[in-house]
Design a protein around this motif. Structure first.
Motif, PDB file in Angstrom:
ATOM      1  N   SER A  79      33.631 190.649  72.060  1.00  0.00           N
ATOM      2  CA  SER A  79      33.042 189.921  73.068  1.00  0.00           C
ATOM      3  C   SER A  79      33.757 188.678  73.684  1.00  0.00           C
ATOM      4  O   SER A  79      33.482 187.901  74.397  1.00  0.00           O
ATOM      5  N   LEU A  80      34.685 188.382  72.768  1.00  0.00           N
ATOM      6  CA  LEU A  80      35.336 187.190  73.210  1.00  0.00           C
ATOM      7  C   LEU A  80      36.837 187.389  73.753  1.00  0.00           C
ATOM      8  O   LEU A  80      37.469 188.269  73.266  1.00  0.00           O
ATOM      9  N   SER A  81      37.024 186.978  74.954  1.00  0.00           N
ATOM     10  CA  SER A  81      38.574 186.806  75.411  1.00  0.00           C
ATOM     11  C   SER A  81      39.474 186.064  74.262  1.00  0.00           C
ATOM     12  O   SER A  81      39.203 185.349  73.394  1.00  0.00           O
ATOM     13  N   VAL A  82      40.607 186.623  74.635  1.00  0.00           N
ATOM     14  CA  VAL A  82      41.677 186.071  73.911  1.00  0.00           C
ATOM     15  C   VAL A  82      41.815 184.755  73.913  1.00  0.00           C
ATOM     16  O   VAL A  82      41.975 183.665  73.058  1.00  0.00           O
ATOM     17  N   ASP A  83      41.632 184.074  75.149  1.00  0.00           N
ATOM     18  CA  ASP A  83      41.761 182.557  75.216  1.00  0.00           C
ATOM     19  C   ASP A  83      40.375 181.951  74.708  1.00  0.00           C
ATOM     20  O   ASP A  83      40.491 180.885  73.993  1.00  0.00           O
ATOM     21  N   ASP A  84      39.105 182.421  74.625  1.00  0.00           N
ATOM     22  CA  ASP A  84      38.324 182.040  73.853  1.00  0.00           C
ATOM     23  C   ASP A  84      38.400 182.008  72.340  1.00  0.00           C
ATOM     24  O   ASP A  84      38.127 181.155  71.926  1.00  0.00           O
ATOM     25  N   LYS A  85      39.000 183.156  72.039  1.00  0.00           N
ATOM     26  CA  LYS A  85      39.565 183.329  70.443  1.00  0.00           C
ATOM     27  C   LYS A  85      40.227 182.080  70.192  1.00  0.00           C
ATOM     28  O   LYS A  85      40.097 181.312  69.143  1.00  0.00           O
ATOM     29  N   VAL A 108      36.173 185.874  64.122  1.00  0.00           N
ATOM     30  CA  VAL A 108      36.762 185.087  65.500  1.00  0.00           C
ATOM     31  C   VAL A 108      37.510 186.350  66.014  1.00  0.00           C
ATOM     32  O   VAL A 108      37.528 186.768  67.179  1.00  0.00           O
ATOM     33  N   LEU A 109      38.497 186.878  65.336  1.00  0.00           N
ATOM     34  CA  LEU A 109      39.658 187.841  65.766  1.00  0.00           C
ATOM     35  C   LEU A 109      39.051 189.090  65.887  1.00  0.00           C
ATOM     36  O   LEU A 109      39.320 189.913  67.124  1.00  0.00           O
ATOM     37  N   ARG A 110      38.068 189.584  65.253  1.00  0.00           N
ATOM     38  CA  ARG A 110      37.020 190.480  65.484  1.00  0.00           C
ATOM     39  C   ARG A 110      36.445 191.059  66.495  1.00  0.00           C
ATOM     40  O   ARG A 110      35.890 191.863  66.797  1.00  0.00           O
ATOM     41  N   SER A 111      35.841 189.740  67.216  1.00  0.00           N
ATOM     42  CA  SER A 111      34.776 189.824  68.061  1.00  0.00           C
ATOM     43  C   SER A 111      35.200 190.495  69.434  1.00  0.00           C
ATOM     44  O   SER A 111      36.330 189.980  70.055  1.00  0.00           O
ATOM     45  N   ASN A 147      47.880 176.601  81.182  1.00  0.00           N
ATOM     46  CA  ASN A 147      48.029 175.807  80.007  1.00  0.00           C
ATOM     47  C   ASN A 147      47.193 174.737  80.188  1.00  0.00           C
ATOM     48  O   ASN A 147      46.461 174.178  79.181  1.00  0.00           O
ATOM     49  N   ALA A 148      47.095 174.090  81.561  1.00  0.00           N
ATOM     50  CA  ALA A 148      46.210 172.861  81.654  1.00  0.00           C
ATOM     51  C   ALA A 148      44.719 173.380  81.671  1.00  0.00           C
ATOM     52  O   ALA A 148      43.732 172.638  80.992  1.00  0.00           O
ATOM     53  N   ILE A 149      44.339 174.602  81.907  1.00  0.00           N
ATOM     54  CA  ILE A 149      42.854 174.918  82.006  1.00  0.00           C
ATOM     55  C   ILE A 149      42.595 175.253  80.420  1.00  0.00           C
ATOM     56  O   ILE A 149      41.574 175.178  79.902  1.00  0.00           O
ATOM     57  N   LEU A 150      43.606 175.981  79.827  1.00  0.00           N
ATOM     58  CA  LEU A 150      43.618 176.307  78.332  1.00  0.00           C
ATOM     59  C   LEU A 150      43.191 175.051  77.510  1.00  0.00           C
ATOM     60  O   LEU A 150      42.385 174.996  76.556  1.00  0.00           O
ATOM     61  N   GLN A 151      44.057 173.970  77.708  1.00  0.00           N
ATOM     62  CA  GLN A 151      43.928 172.378  77.009  1.00  0.00           C
ATOM     63  C   GLN A 151      42.632 172.113  77.359  1.00  0.00           C
ATOM     64  O   GLN A 151      42.031 171.586  76.405  1.00  0.00           O
ATOM     65  N   GLN A 152      41.913 172.178  78.525  1.00  0.00           N
ATOM     66  CA  GLN A 152      40.744 171.493  79.027  1.00  0.00           C
ATOM     67  C   GLN A 152      39.677 172.423  78.011  1.00  0.00           C
ATOM     68  O   GLN A 152      38.755 171.725  77.377  1.00  0.00           O
ATOM     69  N   ALA A 153      39.794 173.794  77.766  1.00  0.00           N
ATOM     70  CA  ALA A 153      38.757 174.365  77.223  1.00  0.00           C
ATOM     71  C   ALA A 153      38.900 173.934  75.494  1.00  0.00           C
ATOM     72  O   ALA A 153      37.779 174.051  75.071  1.00  0.00           O
ATOM     73  N   ILE A 154      40.195 173.733  75.154  1.00  0.00           N
ATOM     74  CA  ILE A 154      40.013 173.295  73.608  1.00  0.00           C
ATOM     75  C   ILE A 154      39.608 172.009  73.651  1.00  0.00           C
ATOM     76  O   ILE A 154      38.796 171.697  72.693  1.00  0.00           O
ATOM     77  N   ASP A 155      40.046 171.007  74.501  1.00  0.00           N
ATOM     78  CA  ASP A 155      39.250 169.569  74.583  1.00  0.00           C
ATOM     79  C   ASP A 155      37.760 169.675  74.513  1.00  0.00           C
ATOM     80  O   ASP A 155      37.096 168.920  73.866  1.00  0.00           O
ATOM     81  N   CYS A 156      37.486 170.408  75.369  1.00  0.00           N
ATOM     82  CA  CYS A 156      35.846 170.791  75.414  1.00  0.00           C
ATOM     83  C   CYS A 156      35.235 171.213  74.168  1.00  0.00           C
ATOM     84  O   CYS A 156      34.395 170.723  73.547  1.00  0.00           O
ATOM     85  N   ALA A 157      35.716 172.220  73.614  1.00  0.00           N
ATOM     86  CA  ALA A 157      35.220 172.753  72.305  1.00  0.00           C
ATOM     87  C   ALA A 157      35.532 171.942  71.266  1.00  0.00           C
ATOM     88  O   ALA A 157      34.425 171.799  70.566  1.00  0.00           O
ATOM     89  N   VAL A 158      36.572 170.677  71.205  1.00  0.00           N
ATOM     90  CA  VAL A 158      36.490 169.882  70.063  1.00  0.00           C
ATOM     91  C   VAL A 158      35.440 169.087  70.489  1.00  0.00           C
ATOM     92  O   VAL A 158      35.090 168.482  69.295  1.00  0.00           O
ATOM     93  N   LEU A 162      46.616 186.122  65.988  1.00  0.00           N
ATOM     94  CA  LEU A 162      46.169 186.196  67.340  1.00  0.00           C
ATOM     95  C   LEU A 162      47.216 186.102  68.268  1.00  0.00           C
ATOM     96  O   LEU A 162      47.746 186.875  69.064  1.00  0.00           O
ATOM     97  N   ASP A 163      48.404 185.289  67.926  1.00  0.00           N
ATOM     98  CA  ASP A 163      49.497 185.082  68.661  1.00  0.00           C
ATOM     99  C   ASP A 163      50.398 186.275  68.654  1.00  0.00           C
ATOM    100  O   ASP A 163      50.804 186.835  69.816  1.00  0.00           O
ATOM    101  N   GLY A 164      50.526 186.968  67.404  1.00  0.00           N
ATOM    102  CA  GLY A 164      51.395 188.189  66.939  1.00  0.00           C
ATOM    103  C   GLY A 164      50.764 189.331  67.900  1.00  0.00           C
ATOM    104  O   GLY A 164      51.418 190.137  68.465  1.00  0.00           O
ATOM    105  N   ARG A 165      49.292 189.422  68.205  1.00  0.00           N
ATOM    106  CA  ARG A 165      48.767 190.554  68.918  1.00  0.00           C
ATOM    107  C   ARG A 165      48.927 190.705  70.504  1.00  0.00           C
ATOM    108  O   ARG A 165      48.996 191.585  70.813  1.00  0.00           O
ATOM    109  N   TYR A 166      49.052 189.169  70.763  1.00  0.00           N
ATOM    110  CA  TYR A 166      48.904 189.163  72.460  1.00  0.00           C
ATOM    111  C   TYR A 166      50.304 188.373  72.697  1.00  0.00           C
ATOM    112  O   TYR A 166      50.023 187.944  73.918  1.00  0.00           O
ATOM    113  N   GLN A 167      51.345 188.486  72.121  1.00  0.00           N
ATOM    114  CA  GLN A 167      52.709 187.801  72.607  1.00  0.00           C
ATOM    115  C   GLN A 167      52.994 188.723  73.891  1.00  0.00           C
ATOM    116  O   GLN A 167      52.804 190.013  73.809  1.00  0.00           O
ATOM    117  N   SER A 168      53.417 187.913  74.963  1.00  0.00           N
ATOM    118  CA  SER A 168      53.847 188.757  76.173  1.00  0.00           C
ATOM    119  C   SER A 168      55.294 188.925  76.052  1.00  0.00           C
ATOM    120  O   SER A 168      55.997 188.390  75.570  1.00  0.00           O
TER     121      SER A 168
END
Length: 92
Positions: free
Chosen positions: A38-44, A33-36, A3-14, A86-92
């Motif tokens: 070449s993007l990972s789920v986290d990148d999307k 974005v959803l259809r790409s 979660n910290a890594i994901l938050q850091q990616a979001i902060d960087c993107a913003v 996106l969340d619906g597609r990749y829920q654990s």
């Protein structure tokens, strides 16, 4: 930790702009974005979350977001809908 890594990616993107995560890509709508493939789920998720940020709110139209370099703004509802899908597609 994840979660910290994901938050850091979001902060960087913003801060820098989601274009850093999608160089050379033609993403005009959240569905792009959803259809790409070449993007990972986290990148999307990071791109969509950054796009939804108030940082990209259009002056005098707070329900719309516009990324640098985009031709037209997108409604926050469309972005949030893509995040939910996106969340619906990749829920654990």
């Amino acid at each position: 930790m994840e979660n910290a890594i994901l938050q850091q990616a979001i902060d960087c993107a913003v801060t820098i702009g989601p274009a850093v995560l999608m160089p050379g890509m033609q993403l005009r709508r959240p569905i792009d974005v959803l259809r790409s493939p070449s993007l990972s789920v986290d990148d999307k998720r990071a791109i969509l979350a950054a796009w939804a940020s108030d940082f990209y709110a259009v002056d005098s139209k707070p329900a719309f977001r516009q990324l640098p370099g985009m031709n037209e703004p997108v409604s926050i509802d469309e972005i949030q809908s893509a995040l939910k899908e996106l969340d619906g597609r990749y829920q654990s």
